[in-house]
Scaffold this motif. Structure first.
Motif, PDB file in Angstrom:
ATOM      1  N   LEU A 215       7.165  -1.878   2.952  1.00 41.81           N
ATOM      2  CA  LEU A 215       6.726  -0.768   2.100  1.00 41.81           C
ATOM      3  C   LEU A 215       7.358   0.549   2.519  1.00 41.81           C
ATOM      4  CD1 LEU A 215       2.882  -1.575   1.969  1.00 41.81           C
ATOM      5  CD2 LEU A 215       4.489  -1.872   0.084  1.00 41.81           C
ATOM      6  N   ASN A 216       8.488   0.456   3.237  1.00 42.70           N
ATOM      7  CA  ASN A 216       9.141   1.679   3.724  1.00 42.70           C
ATOM      8  C   ASN A 216      10.558   1.818   3.204  1.00 42.70           C
ATOM      9  OD1 ASN A 216       6.959   2.473   5.400  1.00 42.70           O
ATOM     10  ND2 ASN A 216       7.553   0.863   6.847  1.00 42.70           N
ATOM     11  N   SER A 217      10.755   1.447   1.951  1.00 41.05           N
ATOM     12  CA  SER A 217      12.101   1.539   1.377  1.00 41.05           C
ATOM     13  C   SER A 217      12.366   2.980   0.938  1.00 41.05           C
ATOM     14  CB  SER A 217      12.205   0.625   0.167  1.00 41.05           C
ATOM     15  OG  SER A 217      11.325   1.096  -0.832  1.00 41.05           O
ATOM     16  N   ARG A 218      13.584   3.219   0.490  1.00 41.24           N
ATOM     17  CA  ARG A 218      13.883   4.552  -0.043  1.00 41.24           C
ATOM     18  C   ARG A 218      13.031   4.810  -1.279  1.00 41.24           C
ATOM     19  NH1 ARG A 218      18.737   5.781  -1.842  1.00 41.24           N
ATOM     20  NH2 ARG A 218      19.601   3.685  -1.883  1.00 41.24           N
ATOM     21  N   TYR A 219      12.787   3.761  -2.063  1.00 46.52           N
ATOM     22  CA  TYR A 219      11.903   3.935  -3.218  1.00 46.52           C
ATOM     23  C   TYR A 219      10.530   4.467  -2.769  1.00 46.52           C
ATOM     24  CZ  TYR A 219       8.261   2.990  -6.509  1.00 46.52           C
ATOM     25  OH  TYR A 219       7.152   3.162  -7.302  1.00 46.52           O
ATOM     26  N   ASP A 220      10.006   3.918  -1.666  1.00 46.77           N
ATOM     27  CA  ASP A 220       8.676   4.339  -1.213  1.00 46.77           C
ATOM     28  C   ASP A 220       8.670   5.818  -0.815  1.00 46.77           C
ATOM     29  OD1 ASP A 220       7.098   1.761  -1.267  1.00 46.77           O
ATOM     30  OD2 ASP A 220       8.798   1.175  -0.037  1.00 46.77           O
ATOM     31  N   ARG A 221       9.750   6.225  -0.157  1.00 48.51           N
ATOM     32  CA  ARG A 221       9.826   7.645   0.219  1.00 48.51           C
ATOM     33  C   ARG A 221       9.809   8.516  -1.032  1.00 48.51           C
ATOM     34  NH1 ARG A 221      14.698   7.128   3.831  1.00 48.51           N
ATOM     35  NH2 ARG A 221      15.253   9.153   2.961  1.00 48.51           N
ATOM     36  N   TYR A 222      10.526   8.071  -2.036  1.00 44.38           N
ATOM     37  CA  TYR A 222      10.553   8.769  -3.317  1.00 44.38           C
ATOM     38  C   TYR A 222       9.141   8.776  -3.938  1.00 44.38           C
ATOM     39  CZ  TYR A 222      12.097   9.750  -8.134  1.00 44.38           C
ATOM     40  OH  TYR A 222      12.275  10.277  -9.383  1.00 44.38           O
ATOM     41  N   ALA A 223       8.492   7.609  -3.883  1.00 41.62           N
ATOM     42  CA  ALA A 223       7.149   7.499  -4.459  1.00 41.62           C
ATOM     43  C   ALA A 223       6.170   8.436  -3.755  1.00 41.62           C
ATOM     44  CB  ALA A 223       6.649   6.057  -4.363  1.00 41.62           C
ATOM     45  N   PRO A 255       3.143  -0.863  -6.680  1.00 41.57           N
ATOM     46  CA  PRO A 255       4.116  -0.827  -5.591  1.00 41.57           C
ATOM     47  C   PRO A 255       4.601  -2.206  -5.113  1.00 41.57           C
ATOM     48  CG  PRO A 255       1.917  -0.332  -4.767  1.00 41.57           C
ATOM     49  CD  PRO A 255       1.791  -0.516  -6.234  1.00 41.57           C
ATOM     50  N   LEU A 256       3.996  -3.295  -5.559  1.00 39.45           N
ATOM     51  CA  LEU A 256       4.481  -4.597  -5.080  1.00 39.45           C
ATOM     52  C   LEU A 256       5.651  -5.104  -5.920  1.00 39.45           C
ATOM     53  CD1 LEU A 256       1.270  -6.663  -4.256  1.00 39.45           C
ATOM     54  CD2 LEU A 256       2.760  -5.392  -2.710  1.00 39.45           C
ATOM     55  N   PHE A 257       5.847  -4.482  -7.070  1.00 42.84           N
ATOM     56  CA  PHE A 257       6.879  -4.919  -8.012  1.00 42.84           C
ATOM     57  C   PHE A 257       6.604  -6.320  -8.541  1.00 42.84           C
ATOM     58  CE2 PHE A 257       8.469  -1.143  -6.259  1.00 42.84           C
ATOM     59  CZ  PHE A 257       9.114  -0.530  -7.314  1.00 42.84           C
ATOM     60  N   THR A 258       5.318  -6.650  -8.626  1.00 42.26           N
ATOM     61  CA  THR A 258       4.834  -7.801  -9.388  1.00 42.26           C
ATOM     62  C   THR A 258       3.418  -7.473  -9.838  1.00 42.26           C
ATOM     63  OG1 THR A 258       4.025 -10.081  -9.319  1.00 42.26           O
ATOM     64  CG2 THR A 258       4.269  -8.995  -7.193  1.00 42.26           C
ATOM     65  N   ASN A 259       3.091  -7.870 -11.072  1.00 41.45           N
ATOM     66  CA  ASN A 259       1.702  -7.716 -11.534  1.00 41.45           C
ATOM     67  C   ASN A 259       0.899  -8.977 -11.222  1.00 41.45           C
ATOM     68  OD1 ASN A 259       2.731  -9.539 -13.341  1.00 41.45           O
ATOM     69  ND2 ASN A 259       2.338  -8.328 -15.182  1.00 41.45           N
ATOM     70  N   GLN A 260       1.549  -9.910 -10.513  1.00 44.07           N
ATOM     71  CA  GLN A 260       0.903 -11.146 -10.053  1.00 44.07           C
ATOM     72  C   GLN A 260       0.466 -12.047 -11.201  1.00 44.07           C
ATOM     73  OE1 GLN A 260      -1.011 -11.400  -6.485  1.00 44.07           O
ATOM     74  NE2 GLN A 260      -1.207  -9.233  -6.076  1.00 44.07           N
ATOM     75  N   GLN A 261       1.076 -11.898 -12.364  1.00 46.02           N
ATOM     76  CA  GLN A 261       0.692 -12.771 -13.476  1.00 46.02           C
ATOM     77  C   GLN A 261       1.798 -13.771 -13.775  1.00 46.02           C
ATOM     78  OE1 GLN A 261      -0.546 -10.273 -16.727  1.00 46.02           O
ATOM     79  NE2 GLN A 261      -2.049  -9.236 -15.411  1.00 46.02           N
TER      80      GLN A 261
END
Ligand code: HEC
Ligand code: HEC
Length: 392
Positions: A215-223, A255-261
């Motif tokens: 959960l520490n990607s560049r995307y997360d920093r942006y988020a 943030p998981l990049f899946t809605n788990q469906q």
């Protein structure tokens, strides 16, 4: 000729030495009492996940930057997590001692194996591709068709599946109880149980896997508010990802990049392979013919090839797959395609931007250490592939 036989003797001697060395060292293995990175040790001794996403409480499901995380399956001690790490890498868990969980879920390959479809014991090619294990501790259902409801239940699949690790409960318990090092380690992690049973094995494996948090990607920093963490092209890619045209985030929800469906996307099978009906087989519902669980896109750059049977070789092919007519890849089947799949008609710049955005989801800062020595004394299989550094 003489040279050849000499080198054979040398090799045998070296292998004997190596084996002997590992057996001695195996007895010195102990378990870490420290929680893995991103986890805090509570007063009761259990490790609890810490992440900035805990502080957000916007409504879930919209794919916004500050969407909170779903519940994480935790409640494990540091020792149970570390024991699970040894078990995960140990081929002792398979019937013929040749396959470990890590043979198909390699840390250096996004915890997948780089193959379209995994190869089990006796070189059997399996039906499906090995999913990444990053962030599995958040998932409510497991396997491509969602058939297992917990990590503990899931682990019993590969262990006893004939084509995968082909072990039996009796043999697994026997080989672990026979091993002095494992007896000592289980005693530390599970002081209240007298003998090692399959339940502790699957519990420890679940403990280790739930610690694989990215959960520490560049995307997360942006988020979390750092605008500079993404380039302009990546920010455009993020907009495309969330757009009403592409709709990626409707299914691959942050943030998981899946809605788990489960969703029917009509992803293709490789040449010559029969159509995989996916969740229809588990549920008996025709509407789920060809439905698969929406996979996470975290560390997606590391786990090619893609889709349930690895039919798409790279991310460019996945983007072309979505940017084409609905259902075009499986024309000969009656499928009820998910309504969020449209033909978004993205231009080339948008496609490149989307690709650039997917690359921002990379983060291996919490990659666990690969054990140098295993409690069984067996040698790690395919060891050179285990390090992230070995990825070209
Ligand atoms: C021979 C290769 C192989 C081995 C060995 C193997 N796996 Fe897997 N694993 C797979 C494949 C293939 C799938 C997908 C199967 C499916 O969905 O039908 C999978 C699925 C999973 C999943 C589900 C992930 C998700 O997102 O749904 C988990 C968790 C997992 N494996 C953990 C393990 C553990 C723990 C072990 C060791 C006990 C193990 N695997 C051994 C190939 C393997
Ligand atoms: C309707 C829900 C849905 C939408 C919308 C959607 N996906 Fe997917 N995605 C899935 C499912 C389900 C799979 C697995 C399909 C399979 O294996 O048969 C998948 C697989 C993938 C994979 C491969 C993952 C892996 O581990 O193999 C990538 C990459 C991906 N999608 C990216 C995207 C992008 C980019 C978009 C937007 C253009 C998008 N998806 C839109 C549901 C969706």
């Amino acid at each position: 000729m003489r040279f050849k036989s000499l080198s054979v003797v040398t090799v045998i001697f070296t292998v004997l030495l190596a084996c002997h060395g590992t057996v001695i060292a195996a007895e010195r293995i102990t378990l870490s009492s420290k929680c893995p990175p991103s986890f805090e040790k509570l007063e009761n001794g259990l490790c609890e996940l810490r992440s900035l996403y805990e502080f957000y409480n916007s409504p879930a499901g919209f794919g916004g930057l500050k969407t909170p995380l779903p519940e994480h399956q935790g409640g494990y001690s540091a020792e149970q997590i570390d024991l699970g790490r040894y078990l995960f890498f140990d081929p002792l868990l398979s019937g013929d001692k040749t396959k470990a969980c890590s043979s198909c879920h390699q840390p250096g390959k996004g915890f997948s194996d780089g193959l379209a479809r995994s190869v089990g014991i006796d070189n059997e090619v399996l039906e499906r591709s090995a999913p990444s294990l990053w962030n599995v501790g958040f998932l409510k259902s497991l396997f491509w068709d969602g058939r297992a409801k917990s990590l503990q239940e899931q682990a019993k699949g590969p262990l006893f599946e004939k084509k995968e690790m082909n072990n039996t409960i009796e043999n697994l318990e026997f080989s672990l109880n026979k091993n002095k090092t494992y007896r000592a380690l289980f005693n530390i992690a599970y002081p209240e149980s007298r003998t090692i049973s399959v339940n502790e094995v699957s519990h420890a494996l679940a403990a280790f896997q739930s610690s694989l948090v990215s959960l520490n990607s560049r995307y997360d920093r942006y988020a979390h508010g750092d605008q500079e963490a993404l380039t302009e092209q990546e920010r455009i890619g993020h907009t495309v990802f969330r757009s009403f045209a592409a709709r990626c985030s409707q299914c691959h929800t942050p943030p998981l990049f899946t809605n788990q469906q489960l969703a029917v996307t009509a992803a293709p099978e490789p040449e010559g392979k029969e159509f995989d009906v996916g969740a229809e087989k588990i549920s008996g519902q025709a509407s789920l013919r060809g439905a698969f669980k929406v996979p996470t896109l975290r560390n997606i750059t590391l786990s090619a090839p893609f889709m349930h049977s690895g039919a798409l070789a790279d991310l460019e092919s996945v983007i072309s797959f979505y940017n084409n007519e609905r259902g075009h890849a499986v024309a000969d089947q009656e499928l009820q395609l998910h309504w969020h799949l449209v033909n978004p008609r993205l231009n080339e710049d948008d496609e490149f931007a989307l690709l650039a955005f997917l690359k921002t989801l990379e983060d291996e800062t919490t990659l666990p250490r690969v054990p140098e020595v295993l409690p069984s004394g067996l040698l790690l299989k395919e060891a050179p592939m285990y390090t992230a550094q070995s990825i070209p």
